[in-house]
Write an enzyme that holds these catalytic residues in place. Structure first.
Site, PDB file in Angstrom:
ATOM      1  N   ASP A   1       0.874  -1.167   0.000  1.00 31.52           N
ATOM      2  CA  ASP A   1       0.000   0.000   0.000  1.00 31.52           C
ATOM      3  C   ASP A   1       0.917   1.224   0.000  1.00 31.52           C
ATOM      4  OD1 ASP A   1      -1.674   2.118   0.539  1.00 31.52           O
ATOM      5  OD2 ASP A   1      -2.394   1.358   2.476  1.00 31.52           O
TER       6      ASP A   1
ATOM      7  N   LYS B   1       2.851  11.033  -3.483  1.00 25.70           N
ATOM      8  CA  LYS B   1       1.789  10.400  -4.274  1.00 25.70           C
ATOM      9  C   LYS B   1       0.971  11.442  -5.038  1.00 25.70           C
ATOM     10  CE  LYS B   1      -1.753   6.835  -3.547  1.00 25.70           C
ATOM     11  NZ  LYS B   1      -2.284   5.927  -2.512  1.00 25.70           N
TER      12      LYS B   1
ATOM     13  N   GLU C   1      -7.144   0.433  -4.717  1.00 25.14           N
ATOM     14  CA  GLU C   1      -7.182   0.380  -3.253  1.00 25.14           C
ATOM     15  C   GLU C   1      -8.530  -0.112  -2.717  1.00 25.14           C
ATOM     16  OE1 GLU C   1      -5.844   4.291  -2.148  1.00 25.14           O
ATOM     17  OE2 GLU C   1      -3.859   3.898  -2.973  1.00 25.14           O
TER      18      GLU C   1
ATOM     19  N   ASP D   1     -12.657   5.633   2.692  1.00 20.76           N
ATOM     20  CA  ASP D   1     -11.223   5.688   3.000  1.00 20.76           C
ATOM     21  C   ASP D   1     -10.824   7.093   3.437  1.00 20.76           C
ATOM     22  OD1 ASP D   1      -8.447   5.766   3.031  1.00 20.76           O
ATOM     23  OD2 ASP D   1      -8.181   4.763   1.099  1.00 20.76           O
TER      24      ASP D   1
HETATM   25  P1  ADP Z   1      -2.840   7.527   4.017  1.00 17.77           P
HETATM   26  O1  ADP Z   1      -3.766   6.539   3.433  1.00 17.77           O
HETATM   27  O2  ADP Z   1      -3.166   8.939   3.611  1.00 17.77           O
HETATM   28  O3  ADP Z   1      -1.411   7.194   3.792  1.00 17.77           O
HETATM   29  P2  ADP Z   1      -3.380   6.485   6.726  1.00 17.77           P
HETATM   30  O4  ADP Z   1      -4.473   5.595   6.308  1.00 17.77           O
HETATM   31  O5  ADP Z   1      -2.132   5.850   7.195  1.00 17.77           O
HETATM   32  O6  ADP Z   1      -3.074   7.572   5.623  1.00 17.77           O
HETATM   33  O7  ADP Z   1      -3.956   7.441   7.869  1.00 17.77           O
HETATM   34  C1  ADP Z   1      -3.182   8.339   8.588  1.00 17.77           C
HETATM   35  C2  ADP Z   1      -4.058   9.110   9.535  1.00 17.77           C
HETATM   36  O8  ADP Z   1      -4.680   8.202  10.451  1.00 17.77           O
HETATM   37  C3  ADP Z   1      -3.318  10.136  10.352  1.00 17.77           C
HETATM   38  O9  ADP Z   1      -4.011  11.370  10.311  1.00 17.77           O
HETATM   39  C4  ADP Z   1      -3.355   9.544  11.749  1.00 17.77           C
HETATM   40  O10 ADP Z   1      -3.372  10.540  12.774  1.00 17.77           O
HETATM   41  C5  ADP Z   1      -4.663   8.800  11.749  1.00 17.77           C
HETATM   42  N1  ADP Z   1      -4.701   7.797  12.805  1.00 17.77           N
HETATM   43  C6  ADP Z   1      -3.856   6.749  12.968  1.00 17.77           C
HETATM   44  N2  ADP Z   1      -4.175   6.059  14.093  1.00 17.77           N
HETATM   45  C7  ADP Z   1      -5.239   6.693  14.651  1.00 17.77           C
HETATM   46  C8  ADP Z   1      -6.035   6.476  15.842  1.00 17.77           C
HETATM   47  N3  ADP Z   1      -5.772   5.475  16.684  1.00 17.77           N
HETATM   48  N4  ADP Z   1      -7.049   7.336  16.070  1.00 17.77           N
HETATM   49  C9  ADP Z   1      -7.310   8.349  15.235  1.00 17.77           C
HETATM   50  N5  ADP Z   1      -6.599   8.615  14.120  1.00 17.77           N
HETATM   51  C10 ADP Z   1      -5.581   7.792  13.829  1.00 17.77           C
HETATM   52 MG    MG Z   2      -4.419   4.890   2.436  1.00 19.98          MG
END
Ligand code: ADP
Ligand code: MG
Length: 624
Positions: free
Chosen positions: A25, A87, A185, A207
């Site tokens: 991913d 990205k 995705e 998402d």
């Molecule tokens: P992307 O798909 O954009 O790469 P992610 O799916 O990894 O991003 O999401 C990242 C976001 O998820 C960040 O804003 C992070 O603060 C939030 N996040 C991660 N864990 C938690 C949690 N336990 N509670 C709330 N938000 C969370």
């Molecule tokens: Mg993502």
């Protein structure tokens, strides 16, 4: 339906070498790598036990690129050399990047070339930056699995266009990864939940990541996922929640708007910590060091936070409505809702999504891992580790189908990965004056030249009425039914002459062969391009010389004096010579020279033939 293989009593099936394959991913904020072991998918951690790799790369003078957490920490203080959210830059040109608020870097390069980001460590393209992230994940996987990877499935947003997908593939190649397939995705998330094995239905994938929100509506039909609609907000995510909470802390702690960089960074860091804490806790303490080094301490409840982020979460609902409308569906048509992205951990997000879709969303798999997990399942199948499920591949055409055209080139009619059943038609024409038959050669593969593809069938279309070259309209239709059976039909449009044949495209082609052909097409992509261009020019040269020779034989003496004729012969000789060599530009030039030399002759000839044609006919005969 796939049939299960059952061995005879007392005979166990031959244990086969498991091929190492991973799902990746490649996220805007974070990236992950996962694999399937003993039937279970798991994400792989680094030495420190971290699964998420921040998608951040920092380039410094005289040092190798720094990737992940340490780069992320440097981002606020070294913003121009630290590339975040790469990205968003993939497959984009300079003009698009200059308009993008998330891509505020310095760029080098011409308008028309691939944009390069200027850093202390040198100029880098988005593809190279992404490749650095992929390399770290590849190394992690090889270290953890103890061997070289056969290939990877890499996920991309469903809305990614061809340029963005191609850029992603290029990044993988640069990172030394063999791409088994790019997977959408949302499809990966659905696969992670095994929804592909369930009955047909419509699935919504919600998402919410760090900086982006995507909603996709997929329809599962006989094991094939079809993207019905996508919508979202490319500037909405967990980062916005962090900012909302940071503003609250500033107000509470009496921090003014003139906070410096370090202060802002501390604020955002604390806000994020608090937000993530409140996913499980009802209340948490908050602490911030002000610029004068005094400390403010307070607390925030989940209820209070909900108020701070309420409008942000609400903003995701409109795109959901839009996607449903675009798909022509109502909420009741949705059979499952899948939660993806770290920000869907926030309890209020789950509540709002449940309320809108009127059913509890699927949340059992870690929302920030679910895409990588689904990709890993696909990678396992594509690498050939689950022969019983190989049928899954039949839902799309694994290799492109096409026809041989002049010069031993392949013209693709149905591209690889097109879902079946499908029918596509393409028009072809004759090459020579008076041509009355056409040989149709059906091929499968990704390469440009006939000799590099697999020959599936040959048949002839006969009794084409004689016409001048290029006048016949021969429509060749490829049809692949749900069982993967290909039939090809050809018809000359003006006379209705028909011919057809049935071929089984996938039979006899082993998965490993498919894989090898794909690998070859990637390894040879640029080589192929050059070979194709050369063949095209050579065909062009032959065509010009053949047409000219025929014309000269017919009426050369009538329209040319000796000097002109000698000039044409000389140009023809030199074209004949360069045509044997492999200099594309030289052939082009020689054709142009020949055409120029012949211009007068061609014109006289045309006028003459019009007069010939008109004599003895009435004007009305030509008007129809
Ligand atoms: P992307 O798909 O954009 O790469 P992610 O799916 O990894 O991003 O999401 C990242 C976001 O998820 C960040 O804003 C992070 O603060 C939030 N996040 C991660 N864990 C938690 C949690 N336990 N509670 C709330 N938000 C969370
Ligand atoms: Mg993502």
């Amino acid at each position: 339906m796939a049939l299960l293989h059952i061995s005879e009593p007392g005979q166990t099936s031959v244990p086969h070498q498991r091929r190492l394959a991973v799902g990746i991913d490649l996220g805007t904020t974070n990236s992950l790598v996962a694999t399937v072991r003993s039937g279970l998918a798991e994400t792989l951690a680094d030495e420190a036990g971290e699964h998420l790799l921040p998608s951040v790369v920092r380039y410094r003078k005289g040092q190798g690129p720094q990737v992940g957490q340490s780069a992320k920490e440097a981002a606020p203080t070294d913003p121009m050399n630290t590339i975040v959210s790469v990205k968003r830059l993939m497959g984009r040109d300079l003009q698009e990047l200059r308009k993008n608020e998330f891509a505020a870097y310095e760029y080098a390069g011409e308008e028309s070339s691939v944009p390069r980001i200027c850093t202390e460590g040198g100029d880098v393209s988005a593809v190279e930056v992404s490749a650095e992230i992929l390399k770290v994940l590849r190394d992690r996987a090889e270290a953890s699995l103890g061997g070289e990877l056969t290939g990877a499935v890499i996920t991309v947003p469903a809305y990614f266009d061809d340029a963005q997908r191609q850029a992603t593939k290029d990044a993988a190649r640069l990172a030394g990864l063999h791409v088994l397939r790019l997977l959408n995705e949302p499809t990966a998330a659905a696969v992670a939940y095994g929804l592909d094995k369930k009955s047909d239905g419509v699935i919504a994938i919600y998402d919410l990541g760090g900086g982006t929100f995507d909603i996709s509506v997929l329809r599962l039909k006989k094991g094939v996922f079809e993207v019905m609609a996508t919508a979202g907000d490319s500037a909405l995510g967990g980062d916005d929640m962090d900012r909302a909470i940071a503003r609250w802390i500033m107000a509470q702690a009496g921090i003014q708007d003139d906070a410096d960089h370090a202060q802002l960074r501390r604020l955002l860091h604390e806000a994020r910590r608090v937000k993530e804490m409140l996913t499980d806790a009802d209340e948490t303490s908050v602490e911030i060091t002000r610029m004068d080094n005094t400390v403010w301490r307070g607390s925030l409840t989940r209820m209070q936070m909900n108020e701070l982020i309420n409008s942000l979460v609400k903003k995701t609902i409109n795109p959901c409505r839009r996607a449903l409308r675009d798909a022509g569906l109502s909420i009741d048509d949705i059979s499952e809702v899948v939660m993806v992205g770290g920000s869907t951990r926030v309890p209020m997000v789950r509540e709002k999504v449940e309320a809108f879709f009127n059913k509890p969303p699927l949340v059992d798999i870690d929302p920030d891992k679910v895409v990588a997990v689904g990709a890993a399942f696909q990678a396992d199948i594509l690498a050939g580790n689950k022969p019983d499920e190989a049928m899954l591949l039949l839902d799309v055409i694994p290799l492109s189908l096409g026809l041989e055209t002049m010069g031993g080139l392949v013209e693709k009619v149905i591209n690889r990965n097109t879902t079946i059943p499908v029918a596509r038609a393409q028009d072809f024409t004759t090459y020579k004056d008076g041509q009355t038959a056409m040989s149709i050669h059906v091929l499968q593969g990704e390469r440009e030249m006939v000799q590099d593809c697999r020959s599936l069938a040959r048949f002839s279309l006969r009794d084409i009425p004689p016409m001048v070259a290029g006048a016949a309209r021969i429509r060749v239709t490829f049809q692949v039914d749900a069982d993967g059976l290909l039939s090809v039909a050809a018809e000359e449009q003006s006379s209705g002459v028909q011919s057809s044949i049935e071929v089984k495209p996938t039979y006899g082609l082993e998965d490993s062969e498919v894989e090898q052909m794909l690998r070859d097409s990637m390894d040879h992509a640029s080589e192929d391009m050059v070979a194709r261009m050369l063949r095209e020019q050579q065909v062009e040269a032959d065509r010009a010389m053949e047409a000219l020779t025929a014309a000269l034989q017919k009426d050369g003496e009538k329209y040319l004096d000796d000097e002109e004729r000698a000039g044409i012969d000389q140009q023809m000789d030199s074209l004949q010579t360069v045509r044997q060599q492999d200099d594309i530009e030289a052939i082009k030039l020689a054709i142009a020279r020949l055409e120029k030399t012949c211009a007068g002759y061609v014109e006289r000839r045309m006028n003459g033939s019009i007069q010939d044609a008109m004599s003895g006919h009435k004007i009305e005969e030509f008007e129809s």
